[in-house]
Design a protein around this motif. Structure first.
Motif, PDB file in Angstrom:
ATOM      1  N   SER A   1     -23.405   8.095  99.603  1.00  0.00           N
ATOM      2  CA  SER A   1     -22.812   9.235  98.910  1.00  0.00           C
ATOM      3  C   SER A   1     -22.341  10.358  99.824  1.00  0.00           C
ATOM      4  O   SER A   1     -23.038  10.769 100.749  1.00  0.00           O
ATOM      5  CB  SER A   1     -23.838   9.813  97.943  1.00  0.00           C
ATOM      6  N   THR A   2     -21.146  10.837  99.529  1.00  0.00           N
ATOM      7  CA  THR A   2     -20.645  11.977 100.293  1.00  0.00           C
ATOM      8  C   THR A   2     -21.312  13.265  99.832  1.00  0.00           C
ATOM      9  O   THR A   2     -21.224  14.272 100.511  1.00  0.00           O
ATOM     10  CB  THR A   2     -19.132  12.112 100.118  1.00  0.00           C
ATOM     11  N   SER A   3     -21.967  13.252  98.657  1.00  0.00           N
ATOM     12  CA  SER A   3     -22.674  14.457  98.215  1.00  0.00           C
ATOM     13  C   SER A   3     -23.998  14.574  98.935  1.00  0.00           C
ATOM     14  O   SER A   3     -24.428  15.655  99.324  1.00  0.00           O
ATOM     15  CB  SER A   3     -22.938  14.405  96.707  1.00  0.00           C
TER      16      SER A   3
ATOM     17  N   GLN B   1     -20.906   8.637 105.514  1.00  0.00           N
ATOM     18  CA  GLN B   1     -20.639   9.110 104.154  1.00  0.00           C
ATOM     19  C   GLN B   1     -19.469   8.339 103.586  1.00  0.00           C
ATOM     20  O   GLN B   1     -18.316   8.647 103.868  1.00  0.00           O
ATOM     21  CB  GLN B   1     -20.313  10.604 104.173  1.00  0.00           C
ATOM     22  N   ILE B   2     -19.760   7.303 102.831  1.00  0.00           N
ATOM     23  CA  ILE B   2     -18.675   6.435 102.395  1.00  0.00           C
ATOM     24  C   ILE B   2     -18.667   6.237 100.895  1.00  0.00           C
ATOM     25  O   ILE B   2     -17.970   5.384 100.371  1.00  0.00           O
ATOM     26  CB  ILE B   2     -18.773   5.060 103.096  1.00  0.00           C
ATOM     27  N   GLY B   3     -19.438   7.010 100.173  1.00  0.00           N
ATOM     28  CA  GLY B   3     -19.459   6.863  98.714  1.00  0.00           C
ATOM     29  C   GLY B   3     -20.707   6.123  98.256  1.00  0.00           C
ATOM     30  O   GLY B   3     -21.200   5.237  98.952  1.00  0.00           O
ATOM     31  N   SER B   4     -21.207   6.493  97.084  1.00  0.00           N
ATOM     32  CA  SER B   4     -22.460   5.920  96.590  1.00  0.00           C
ATOM     33  C   SER B   4     -22.403   4.404  96.495  1.00  0.00           C
ATOM     34  O   SER B   4     -23.288   3.697  96.973  1.00  0.00           O
ATOM     35  CB  SER B   4     -22.784   6.495  95.205  1.00  0.00           C
ATOM     36  N   SER B   5     -21.314   3.892  95.871  1.00  0.00           N
ATOM     37  CA  SER B   5     -21.261   2.440  95.641  1.00  0.00           C
ATOM     38  C   SER B   5     -21.258   1.662  96.943  1.00  0.00           C
ATOM     39  O   SER B   5     -21.963   0.668  97.092  1.00  0.00           O
ATOM     40  CB  SER B   5     -20.018   2.079  94.839  1.00  0.00           C
TER      41      SER B   5
ATOM     42  N   SER C   1     -25.797   9.362  94.749  1.00  0.00           N
ATOM     43  CA  SER C   1     -25.898  10.559  93.920  1.00  0.00           C
ATOM     44  C   SER C   1     -25.800  10.166  92.463  1.00  0.00           C
ATOM     45  O   SER C   1     -25.536  10.966  91.604  1.00  0.00           O
ATOM     46  CB  SER C   1     -24.794  11.546  94.283  1.00  0.00           C
ATOM     47  N   ARG C   2     -25.909   8.855  92.201  1.00  0.00           N
ATOM     48  CA  ARG C   2     -25.971   8.415  90.814  1.00  0.00           C
ATOM     49  C   ARG C   2     -27.139   7.445  90.661  1.00  0.00           C
ATOM     50  O   ARG C   2     -27.655   6.921  91.659  1.00  0.00           O
ATOM     51  CB  ARG C   2     -24.660   7.745  90.411  1.00  0.00           C
TER      52      ARG C   2
ATOM     53  N   GLY D   1     -17.566   7.458  87.193  1.00  0.00           N
ATOM     54  CA  GLY D   1     -18.488   6.752  88.073  1.00  0.00           C
ATOM     55  C   GLY D   1     -19.200   7.699  89.017  1.00  0.00           C
ATOM     56  O   GLY D   1     -20.233   7.369  89.586  1.00  0.00           O
ATOM     57  N   SER D   2     -18.664   8.883  89.194  1.00  0.00           N
ATOM     58  CA  SER D   2     -19.279   9.851  90.099  1.00  0.00           C
ATOM     59  C   SER D   2     -20.642  10.275  89.563  1.00  0.00           C
ATOM     60  O   SER D   2     -20.825  10.461  88.363  1.00  0.00           O
ATOM     61  CB  SER D   2     -18.366  11.068  90.249  1.00  0.00           C
ATOM     62  N   GLY D   3     -21.616  10.446  90.449  1.00  0.00           N
ATOM     63  CA  GLY D   3     -22.959  10.816  90.040  1.00  0.00           C
ATOM     64  C   GLY D   3     -22.999  12.160  89.337  1.00  0.00           C
ATOM     65  O   GLY D   3     -23.643  12.310  88.294  1.00  0.00           O
TER      66      GLY D   3
ATOM     67  N   GLY E   1     -14.534  14.731  94.627  1.00  0.00           N
ATOM     68  CA  GLY E   1     -15.339  15.524  95.539  1.00  0.00           C
ATOM     69  C   GLY E   1     -15.487  16.966  95.089  1.00  0.00           C
ATOM     70  O   GLY E   1     -14.612  17.531  94.459  1.00  0.00           O
TER      71      GLY E   1
END
Ligand SMILES: Nc1ncnc2c1ncn2[C@@H]1O[C@H](COP(=O)(O)OP(=O)(O)OP(=O)(O)O)[C@@H](O)[C@H]1O
Ligand SMILES: Nc1ncnc2c1ncn2[C@@H]1O[C@H](COP(=O)(O)OP(=O)(O)OP(=O)(O)O)[C@@H](O)[C@H]1O
Ligand SMILES: [Mg+2]
Ligand SMILES: [Mg+2]
Lengths: 274, 257, 304, 275, 275
Positions: free
Chosen positions: B23-25, B49-53, B70-71, B139-141, B166
């Protein structure tokens, strides 16, 4: 009437050029205006820390790594592939199809290349998230550009040069590197410069394959963060436009240097530059 | 093996390397934690940081030792044997342009805004201006959490809403548009936007901890037990320790205590 | 004229020619290999996208028709319709073409034919510089300058719009189009220009009637590459498109092109959702094929 | 103004040349006065002064590199296209100084040119010939057809290409291409036609045809022709100028130049004893 | 093998031609047998059969488009480069079938060529002339200098360019360029030299020099030359072949062709009565 049309067209030509220049000035100006305050020696040469703003030296190094490696792989392959398509292959359906596919691939969003790279280079070839995996992915991204521009450049070389050289008992290969490639150099060069731009400007394909580790890469098998990925992250998550612009300034300088270098090298290679 | 990608680790004078991606968050927080942790420990932490999935996928495939999310994990993801640890909470705050007079909304009003029932600030006591809804991507957390708490579904989200990817993009969008309303993580609050109280409660970490403020979601570390190295486990322990949680608070996220 | 003994030279030649033919052979194999390698890597990508993207339709029973013509995209509720995005992509691409191609070509023509040498020497590299500015920064520029500009001047509630996308894409196409086309135009033999001017054609007439047609192939390459750049662009578009899931009906509507959809959601997508994003990629690829096909047709018609 | 000025070579006798000119009654079409031309620092033409008569054929002869092409190209200002060319002196056509007027287009419409190397455009034969007229604004299909056919006939190439007018002009043999170039120039119906070795790539038959054409054209047009072929110069031209190292050594009626030249060098050249 | 075969034109009398050949003692260097050539579907050469003697100059004459260049280019297989060219029949040089051998490089080293249009490379004059030898692997600076000077002298251009050997070859005048092309071919020291109207862009003096050169070269080399200039053919060649519409109408010793041709068409052509 004809005169009117001429003047109209001439006006349009001037207008377009001025527009382009204006766009250029506004964009570059905007980036400088937004970012110059952050530029300092420490910002550029310091070590990265997640709390402070600066320390982009590791990213500069990573950026240069990716450019150099990608170009080292893509340029020869692309040029030679173009040579094959233009000078060796029989100009039939197959070549046309290859050309067509190549062109169409320039329009695939880079994130798809990135996902491909993540599956193929990172996981399947077990390169891990690394500079090399990113460079290989970038190679595939810029190949079509290099192939296509080189092909066009080869097409513009007069047929008489080929005849003249072959009639002197030179082989096709000799003709190629002594006469044809030097004559095609300006076109090839513009392809390379566009590729540099494409590599430098890329983010999605890189962070999926090289990752975003903000540390000095130990080798090309290390995971690392390029400047563009850095600027992507700071705009995406933090919305820090000043920082992104400051990075943009650094990138512009790097591109400038690289373009000059590419021009210089091609001039050196091309003794036939009259 | 869990570290197959880390040839760099062996070059690095035998230092242990912990590879983390996702996650980037969560990323910025994890970076700061790692930065502090590395100062005292002989360990090298790589954070991507490449995204949650993508992070979760990496944790499953072993490309990374730990994934950041983040999800919440999807059922399929849980089935593949992932464990999760909550390392912090993230408060979500509704934000508007600084010039906007509206500074308090009820949960119901928020819901009606995001589902397109309320379309003008006038209806909320503001100026006569169209409301421009800004949301995160499906899909974002943050978005999942936000929708769940506010009480509407993705299908109900007003179709003309701007989708920004973002926190930074939402912030920039809201900061440049007087009509806009959006939501971001606590960490990214600054003076370019103004925050809105929900049901009269200010968006602060204390209020979240006291469960007065309801908009929050967990930050997760996910990993496969058998991939997790000792060094990795120690890093997680560090984060959960008071020292680690102090850093969490510093960055604007909400610590577990 | 004195000469080497002929026989002597001939035998020398024969010896070295063996090596030459060997080299010749090897090199042509190497060239072929490079071409195949390129083709192979490209096929791999295409295969990858198709493999991933066709899965929901083949194995999970989703309807491709619903996918193409459906108007609702709610992945979390299992609704995958990309029709609004197809429309958005078509509009955005055509719009960017209409603005970017003429401006780019005219700039290229200006630089190669009209501009004083010293001017071209500064502008051309500067334009190439634009090619290297990360697309994120174009997006930021769009978001910080173009979007508010549209918002304020057109009295919109939000500046994120089709128009903003078109402008940003047109700008991003410029460096590619200008650079490739300029090189092509410069390569047109001088004799053509002379021939035309000597017939009393004006400078402008010569440029448009002889020089530009003679550079047609290169100009087409410029357009196709520029177009590819525009269609494939995501990062900048995400920031200025608004990404709303509606069918755009005016230039001021916010919209979501296919590429943006992919880039926007890939980070969180999983399972079918992710595969559907790849399917979006297939549609995009077909769209590009179609467009290139049309362009090729247009250019070959224009040739005669 | 005297016809041949040999400021640098004092051997010439100007007063002797003048009477010859008076035999020619035609009016002066082109008048060149003290022309100097430099390619960068390198001087290619020295003090050229020459009067070219209307409706006559004037031949320019001289060894390779002596400046014939360069001079010819000053007459329709084609040298303007080359970077670093500097010109001093005057050239007037119909009493109008062509380097003072700004209308190069009109000049070049009036002064047609056929180049040393055929330089057809990469278009069809038809489009090549119709190019000039179209640029002049002629749109009528019938009119264009007529002009194209007439011009191609005039250039003695009609029969060879009439079946393939719409195919690429670059598929023709060298000789064929050059004749289409001539057709293209004729199509403009210029007043002056400059020809830079127009027949050097032609076989004798086509050459003959072109020469006949020149003879015919000169009834209406003023023709200046560069040629390496002495016989051709003798056959087609009324007056001949002999160039050497960027200067005009001798300029006179053709018969005189070939039978009884004033200058030893001219004699050496035309009799092939030169060098 | 008979020298002139006119399978399609039955007017020829082979038995009459044969005795003429016997007057020529030189050995046969190139032997062409029943050669047909097609550009795609279009036949450009019909049943060409001809023997070309060693250390002689053979001239090819004929009207524009009759296939002279095409034929010449079959002798060093330059037509291989053109897509869609089909060839049937045999060509042997030194009793070796050049279309069976795979060593085109050796063939082209042995058979040099000078083209109709000068085609210098965009390099310096020096590099142009040194190009061939370098490709043959000669690296010694001294050796190259010697070859370049010798070749340029041989092509009667040394004095004009010796001061600017390192400047671009494309800055030369047409005639100068063509002579550098000849120098470039000579530099290879080939056995056969093919020349496609090598002097069509040259002035008489350079032409004379080149013709002298040809006369000198033929002591060692076999020369085949295409020319539109009858006088040139008569002056330099030992034998002449007359082409018409892709066929050889007549092939004989030059004197015979010009004084007493067998075929009416040849006579018409060489006397300029043709067409
Ligand atoms: N663009 C140029 N730049 C520099 N020098 C040039 C240029 N064009 C011609 N020259 C030089 O000017 C001189 C005259 O050239 P020009 O072409 O006029 O000769 P010419 O008499 O037409 O010769 P030819 O009969 O070979 O065509 C030559 O020495 C030539 O090298
Ligand atoms: N590449 C080609 N494709 C198709 N046809 C060609 C090609 N080259 C030449 N031809 C045709 O073949 C015929 C012979 O051409 P070639 O060039 O051999 O003539 P030539 O005798 O050399 O004429 P010239 O004296 O004008 O040079 C001509 O009709 C020409 O149009
Ligand atoms: Mg000339
Ligand atoms: Mg020919």
């Amino acid at each position: 009437m004809r005169r009117f049309k001429d003047n109209l067209l001439r006006g349009l030509l001037w207008f377009s050029a001025l527009l382009t220049v204006a766009i250029l000035v506004v964009i570059v100006g905007y980036i400088f205006f937004k970012g110059f305050r952050l530029i300092s020696l420490d910002f550029i040469f310091g070590d990265y820390s997640p709390t402070g703003g600066g320390g982009i030296w590791p990213m500069i190094i990573t950026t240069i790594y990716t450019i150099v490696i990608s170009l080292l792989i893509a340029t020869p392959i692309g040029i030679l592939a173009a040579v094959y398509l233009q000078e060796y292959a029989k100009q039939g359906r197959l070549v046309k199809m290859i050309r067509f596919a190549t062109e169409s691939l320039t329009g695939i969003p880079s994130i798809i290349y990135g996902l491909f790279g993540a599956v193929f280079f990172v996981a399947t070839l077990k390169l891990g998230m690394s500079i090399i995996a990113a460079s290989l992915t970038l190679t595939i991204i810029v190949l079509p550009v290099i192939i296509r521009t080189t092909e066009e450049a080869l097409k513009t070389v007069p047929h008489q040069y080929r005849e003249g050289s072959l009639a002197l008992g030179a082989t096709k290969l000799q003709t190629l590197y002594k006469v044809i490639l030097p004559s095609a150099m300006p076109g090839i060069l513009s392809g390379i410069i566009l590729s540099i731009g494409r590599i430098v400007g890329e983010s999605a394909a890189i962070f999926l394959t090289a990752g975003t580790v903000a540390a000095m890469p130990e080798s090309i098998f290390s995971s690392a963060r390029t400047l563009t990925v850095h600027s992507y992250l700071v705009t995406q998550e933090a919305g820090d436009i000043e920082l992104a612009a400051a990075i943009g300034i650094v990138l512009i300088v790097i591109i400038l240097v690289l373009n000059l270098l590419a021009t210089f090298i091609s001039k050196k290679l091309n003794k036939a530059d009259y | 093996g869990g570290n197959n990608e880390n040839e760099a680790g062996s070059l690095n004078e035998g230092k242990d390397t912990i590879s983390i991606s996702g996650s980037t968050s969560v990323g910025p927080l994890a970076e700061k934690l790692a930065f502090n942790y590395e100062e005292n420990q002989d360990v090298n932490i790589e954070i991507n940081q490449i995204g949650s999935s993508a992070g979760i996928t990496n944790a499953i495939s072993g490309v990374s030792e730990i994934g950041m999310s983040s999800r919440d994990l999807k059922p399929e993801e849980k089935e593949s044997g992932l464990d999760e640890t909550v390392i912090a909470y993230d408060g979500i705050v509704v934000v508007v342009h600084p010039s906007n007079k509206v500074d308090n909304l009820t949960t119901e009003q928020v819901k009606q805004i995001f589902t397109g029932k309320i379309t003008n600030w006038k209806q909320l006591g503001g100026d006569d201006k169209e409301i421009v809804v800004v949301s995160r991507e499906d899909g974002s957390g943050s978005r999942d959490a936000f929708q769940e708490i506010v009480g509407y579904t993705s299908g109900e989200l007003v179709k003309s809403s701007i989708i920004a990817s973002g926190n930074g993009n939402i912030k920039t969008t809201v900061a440049t548009n007087e009509h806009a309303i959006g939501f971001i993580s606590f960490e990214y609050i600054d003076e370019s936007i103004s925050t809105v109280k929900i049901n009269g409660v200010e968006a602060t970490a204390e209020n979240v901890l006291r469960q007065k403020y309801s908009l929050s979601r967990p930050f997760l570390f996910v990993y496969k037990k058998d991939h997790l190295t000792d060094a990795g486990q120690q890093f997680i322990d560090y984060i959960l320790s008071p020292e680690g949680q102090a850093i969490v608070s510093e960055t604007g996220a909400i610590s577990l205590h | 004229m004195a000469s080497l003994p002929i026989e002597n030279q001939t035998t020398n030649n024969r010896k070295s020619n063996k090596k030459k033919y060997f080299l010749e052979n090897v090199s042509s194999k190497v060239f072929l290999f490079c071409a195949l390698l390129s083709v192979f890597s490209l096929l791999l990508i295409i295969g990858f996208v198709f493999y991933k993207g066709s899965h929901p339709f083949i194995a999970e029973g989703y309807s491709f028709i619903d996918f193409i013509f459906g108007t609702d995209w709610v992945p979390s509720e299992d609704q995958f319709g990309i029709f609004p995005m197809i429309v958005a992509s078509v509009y955005a691409t055509i719009g960017a073409l209409i603005i970017g191609v003429p401006v780019g070509l005219f700039t290229a023509i200006f630089l190669s034919e009209l501009a004083p040498k010293s001017m071209a020497k500064i502008i051309s590299p500067a334009v190439q510089l634009l090619a290297g500015i990360p697309s994120v920064l174009y997006g930021v520029f769009g978001l910080a300058i173009i979007v508010p500009f549209l918002q304020n001047n057109l009295g919109l509630a939000k500046g994120q719009s089709l128009l903003a996308v078109i402008l940003v894409l047109a700008i991003m196409m410029l460096p590619t189009i200008v650079t490739v086309a300029e090189t092509a135009i410069r390569a047109v033999p001088k004799t053509y220009r002379e021939g035309s001017l000597a017939l009393g054609a004006s400078e402008i007439g010569t440029i448009f009637k002889v020089v530009v047609p003679a550079a047609k192939s290169g100009i087409m390459a410029a357009i196709v590459l520029g177009l590819g750049r525009a269609i494939g662009e995501t990062m900048a578009v995400i920031l200025v498109a608004g990404n709303s899931l509606i069918i755009p009906t005016s230039l001021t509507d916010s919209m979501r092109p296919l590429t943006t959809n992919i880039a926007l959601e890939m980070g969180y997508a999983f399972g079918t959702h992710q595969e559907m994003l790849f399917a979006t990629g297939i549609v995009l690829f077909s769209f590009i094929l179609l467009l290139n096909f049309v362009l090729a047709k247009i250019s070959s018609r224009g040739g005669n | 103004m005297s016809t041949a000025l040999l400021e640098r070579n004092k051997e010439s006798k100007e007063e002797e040349l003048s009477p010859m000119n008076q035999q020619i009654e035609k009016a002066t079409k082109i008048s060149v006065n003290d022309l100097n031309l430099f390619y960068g620092d390198k001087q290619a033409l020295y003090n050229i002064s020459i009067d070219i008569q209307e409706k006559q054929v004037t031949a320019l002869i001289g060894p390779s590199g002596c400046g014939k092409s360069t001079f010819l190209r000053t007459l329709n200002r084609m040298n303007d296209l080359i970077d670093g060319v500097k010109i001093s002196g005057d050239i007037t056509i119909d009493h109008e100084n062509i380097y003072q007027s700004h209308d190069v287009i009109q000049l070049r419409t009036k002064v047609g040119m056929v180049f040393q190397k055929p330089n057809l455009f990469p278009m069809s034969i038809y489009d090549n010939v119709a190019y000039g007229p179209r640029m002049q604004g002629i749109k009528s299909k019938r009119e264009l057809n007529r002009i194209v056919e007439e011009s191609l006939r005039g250039a003695a190439i009609w029969d060879e290409v009439k079946g393939r007018l719409k195919t690429s002009a670059l598929g023709l043999s060298g000789g064929q291409q050059q004749r289409v170039c001539i057709a293209r120039a004729i199509a403009m119906k210029p007043e002056v036609i400059l020809m830079d070795e127009p027949t050097s790539a032609l076989d004798p038959i086509s050459t003959l045809k072109v020469e006949e054409l020149i003879a015919q054209l000169k009834k209406d047009y003023t023709i200046v022709i560069v040629t390496h072929n002495m016989q051709q110069a003798a056959r087609v031209s009324d007056k001949t100028a002999f160039f050497l190292n960027g200067e005009i050594i001798e300029y006179d009626v053709t018969k005189k130049i070939f039978s009884n030249p004033k200058d030893q060098r001219t004699e050496d050249y035309v009799t092939g004893r030169f060098g």
